[in-house]
Design an enzyme around this catalytic site. Structure first.
Site, PDB file in Angstrom:
ATOM      1  N   THR A  33     -21.765  -3.363   6.512  1.00 11.58           N
ATOM      2  CA  THR A  33     -21.050  -2.373   7.322  1.00 11.58           C
ATOM      3  C   THR A  33     -21.344  -0.970   6.781  1.00 11.58           C
ATOM      4  O   THR A  33     -21.458  -0.766   5.568  1.00 11.58           O
ATOM      5  CB  THR A  33     -19.534  -2.646   7.352  1.00 11.58           C
ATOM      6  OG1 THR A  33     -19.042  -2.676   6.002  1.00 11.58           O
ATOM      7  CG2 THR A  33     -19.214  -3.961   8.029  1.00 11.58           C
ATOM      8  N   ALA A  40      -8.711  -0.402   5.999  1.00 13.39           N
ATOM      9  CA  ALA A  40      -8.735  -1.717   6.672  1.00 13.39           C
ATOM     10  C   ALA A  40      -9.747  -1.810   7.812  1.00 13.39           C
ATOM     11  O   ALA A  40      -9.798  -2.838   8.499  1.00 13.39           O
ATOM     12  CB  ALA A  40      -7.357  -2.152   7.174  1.00 13.39           C
ATOM     13  N   ALA A  41     -10.580  -0.787   8.006  1.00 18.86           N
ATOM     14  CA  ALA A  41     -11.627  -0.906   9.037  1.00 18.86           C
ATOM     15  C   ALA A  41     -12.571  -2.058   8.685  1.00 18.86           C
ATOM     16  O   ALA A  41     -12.915  -2.881   9.543  1.00 18.86           O
ATOM     17  CB  ALA A  41     -12.403   0.403   9.158  1.00 18.86           C
ATOM     18  N   GLY A  42     -12.971  -2.124   7.413  1.00 20.03           N
ATOM     19  CA  GLY A  42     -13.870  -3.207   6.988  1.00 20.03           C
ATOM     20  C   GLY A  42     -13.191  -4.566   7.087  1.00 20.03           C
ATOM     21  O   GLY A  42     -13.814  -5.566   7.459  1.00 20.03           O
ATOM     22  N   ASP A  43     -11.907  -4.605   6.764  1.00 22.17           N
ATOM     23  CA  ASP A  43     -11.165  -5.881   6.847  1.00 22.17           C
ATOM     24  C   ASP A  43     -11.071  -6.346   8.300  1.00 22.17           C
ATOM     25  O   ASP A  43     -11.182  -7.534   8.602  1.00 22.17           O
ATOM     26  CB  ASP A  43      -9.753  -5.718   6.277  1.00 22.17           C
ATOM     27  CG  ASP A  43      -9.784  -5.323   4.803  1.00 22.17           C
ATOM     28  OD1 ASP A  43     -10.729  -5.709   4.110  1.00 22.17           O
ATOM     29  OD2 ASP A  43      -8.850  -4.625   4.362  1.00 22.17           O
ATOM     30  N   GLY A  86     -22.129   2.378  11.861  1.00 22.26           N
ATOM     31  CA  GLY A  86     -22.184   1.055  12.469  1.00 22.26           C
ATOM     32  C   GLY A  86     -22.340  -0.062  11.455  1.00 22.26           C
ATOM     33  O   GLY A  86     -21.771  -0.022  10.364  1.00 22.26           O
ATOM     34  N   SER A  91      -2.471  -1.310  11.482  1.00 23.48           N
ATOM     35  CA  SER A  91      -3.436  -0.666  12.390  1.00 23.48           C
ATOM     36  C   SER A  91      -4.403  -1.670  13.024  1.00 23.48           C
ATOM     37  O   SER A  91      -5.216  -1.290  13.875  1.00 23.48           O
ATOM     38  CB  SER A  91      -4.246   0.394  11.624  1.00 23.48           C
ATOM     39  OG  SER A  91      -5.108  -0.232  10.687  1.00 23.48           O
ATOM     40  N   ASP A 145       0.846  -1.202   0.000  1.00 22.56           N
ATOM     41  CA  ASP A 145       0.000   0.000   0.000  1.00 22.56           C
ATOM     42  C   ASP A 145       0.878   1.247   0.000  1.00 22.56           C
ATOM     43  O   ASP A 145       1.674   1.464   0.930  1.00 22.56           O
ATOM     44  CB  ASP A 145      -0.889   0.035   1.253  1.00 22.56           C
ATOM     45  CG  ASP A 145      -2.066  -0.934   1.171  1.00 22.56           C
ATOM     46  OD1 ASP A 145      -2.236  -1.611   0.134  1.00 22.56           O
ATOM     47  OD2 ASP A 145      -2.827  -0.998   2.154  1.00 22.56           O
ATOM     48  N   GLY A 166     -19.707   2.110   8.020  1.00 24.31           N
ATOM     49  CA  GLY A 166     -18.738   3.113   8.467  1.00 24.31           C
ATOM     50  C   GLY A 166     -19.136   3.664   9.823  1.00 24.31           C
ATOM     51  O   GLY A 166     -19.462   2.921  10.755  1.00 24.31           O
ATOM     52  N   ALA A 167     -19.158   5.003   9.918  1.00 19.11           N
ATOM     53  CA  ALA A 167     -19.450   5.653  11.206  1.00 19.11           C
ATOM     54  C   ALA A 167     -20.870   5.379  11.683  1.00 19.11           C
ATOM     55  O   ALA A 167     -21.206   5.657  12.842  1.00 19.11           O
ATOM     56  CB  ALA A 167     -19.223   7.151  11.082  1.00 19.11           C
TER      57      ALA A 167
HETATM   58  O1  RIB Z   1      -9.345  -2.730   2.444  1.00 23.68           O
HETATM   59  C1  RIB Z   1      -8.139  -2.014   2.397  1.00 23.68           C
HETATM   60  C2  RIB Z   1      -7.224  -2.620   1.383  1.00 23.68           C
HETATM   61  O2  RIB Z   1      -7.800  -2.497   0.097  1.00 23.68           O
HETATM   62  C3  RIB Z   1      -5.879  -1.949   1.282  1.00 23.68           C
HETATM   63  O3  RIB Z   1      -4.930  -2.503   2.159  1.00 23.68           O
HETATM   64  C4  RIB Z   1      -5.532  -2.092  -0.190  1.00 23.68           C
HETATM   65  O4  RIB Z   1      -4.412  -2.870  -0.442  1.00 23.68           O
HETATM   66  C5  RIB Z   1      -6.776  -2.659  -0.858  1.00 23.68           C
HETATM   67  O5  RIB Z   1      -6.687  -3.997  -1.111  1.00 23.68           O
END
Ligand code: RIB
Length: 304
Positions: A214, A243-246, A219, A285, A12, A216-217
């Site tokens: 999801t 990466a919040a969703g991940d 919820g 993070s 990234d 975001g803010a």
């Molecule tokens: O969800 C965030 C990710 O989306 C990032 O890390 C980026 O690489 C993309 O895949």
């Protein structure tokens, strides 16, 4: 039961910008930082930090060894990651605005060199009852999902980024995790559609799946059988939402795998995602289970 996350590994490149670049505009970034990322890698790390035992499969070029190391450091099994000599590792160009929001441009690289043969080799190590987690950043995704189902694996799918190849595949998912942008694209609704209505339409289309939407803010919502669970987001000062969703995906699934019910897993995931947005970068993070359980975010949710 084993968890296989078959997905992207990205470098990234994060550019801090005063605003997202506009059509025809030339814009100077304030800073450039490089992080480990990729939705697949991030979700594997989130699962592992939440306490699950995870195998990651995917592909990198010779410039991507540090991504595999990051997975190893998080105790993710990496034997099924192939290093390809003639392809660059995938990367993401991420613009990050002052309020922590982002927009992402992907270059597939080695992620798009995943073959049906690699998938078959990898799935040979898994069997009925194991869980596959996939996103839409690798090649041969239809083969992966259909082969996993044929072997009796349960399938969790984060259909991101959404594109026209995905709708026919979504019916293969036992657990579907997506955000409101992806849901609106899938359902061909306006981007500002009412989330409850999006969820209703998703339930009509995929009545047998557990669906996590999801927001975001705002919820997240989850439909599980006849029940709808609503989970508020924890108010925090967000510096980077990447990466919040991940994180939500990894902690939600890890919660279910350890026997939490859906509402508990949603709380666990929301607390983890709240911490993720307070730090910079994608994978770096993502908090540990210990940090989540001892955080104010988790206590705030429990106190609701
Ligand atoms: O969800 C965030 C990710 O989306 C990032 O890390 C980026 O690489 C993309 O895949």
């Amino acid at each position: 039961m084993k968890v296989l996350c078959f997905g992207s590994l990205n470098i990234d490149y994060v550019y801090a910008v005063p605003h997202f670049v506009r059509r025809g505009e030339t814009l100077s970034a304030d800073t450039l930082q490089t992080f480990t990322g990729g939705k697949g890698l991030n979700q594997s790390i989130a699962l592992a930090r939440a306490g699950a035992e995870v195998w990651h499969a995917g592909a990198v070029g010779t410039d991507g060894a540090f991504l595999v190391e990051a997975l190893n450091d998080a105790r993710v099994q990496t034997e099924s990651i192939e290093t390809l000599p003639d392809v660059r590792t995938g990367h993401a160009v991420i613009q990050k605005s002052a309020d922590g929001d982002n927009c992402i441009l992907l270059y597939g690289g080695a992620n798009h060199a995943v073959t049906p043969e690699q998938i078959d080799r990898t799935l040979g190590h898994f069997s009925a009852g194991d869980l596959l987690l996939a996103q839409n950043e690798i090649s041969a995704l239809p083969h992966l999902l259909r082969s996993a189902k044929a072997r009796g694996l349960r399938v969790a799918l984060n259909p991101s980024p959404m594109d026209e190849s995905l709708p026919p595949l979504l019916a293969l998912a036992d657990i579907l995790l997506l955000n409101e942008v992806e849901a609106s694209q899938l359902l061909r609704c306006a981007p500002d559609s009412d989330p409850e209505q999006l969820l209703t339409q998703l339930r009509e289309r995929y009545p047998d799946a557990v669906i996590v939407l999801t927001l975001g803010a705002a919820g997240a919502l989850c439909a599980d059988g006849g029940a709808v669970i609503r989970q508020a987001a924890i108010p925090v000062h967000a510096v980077d939402t990447t990466a919040a969703g991940d994180t939500f995906t990894g902690f939600f699934l890890a919660g279910l795998l350890e026997g939490q019910n859906t509402a508990q897993a949603m709380r666990f995931a929301a607390a983890a995602a709240a911490i993720t947005v307070t730090a910079h970068g994608a994978a770096p993070s993502i908090p540990t289970r210990k940090k989540v359980l001892s955080s104010g975010a988790f206590c705030d949710i429990l106190a609701e």
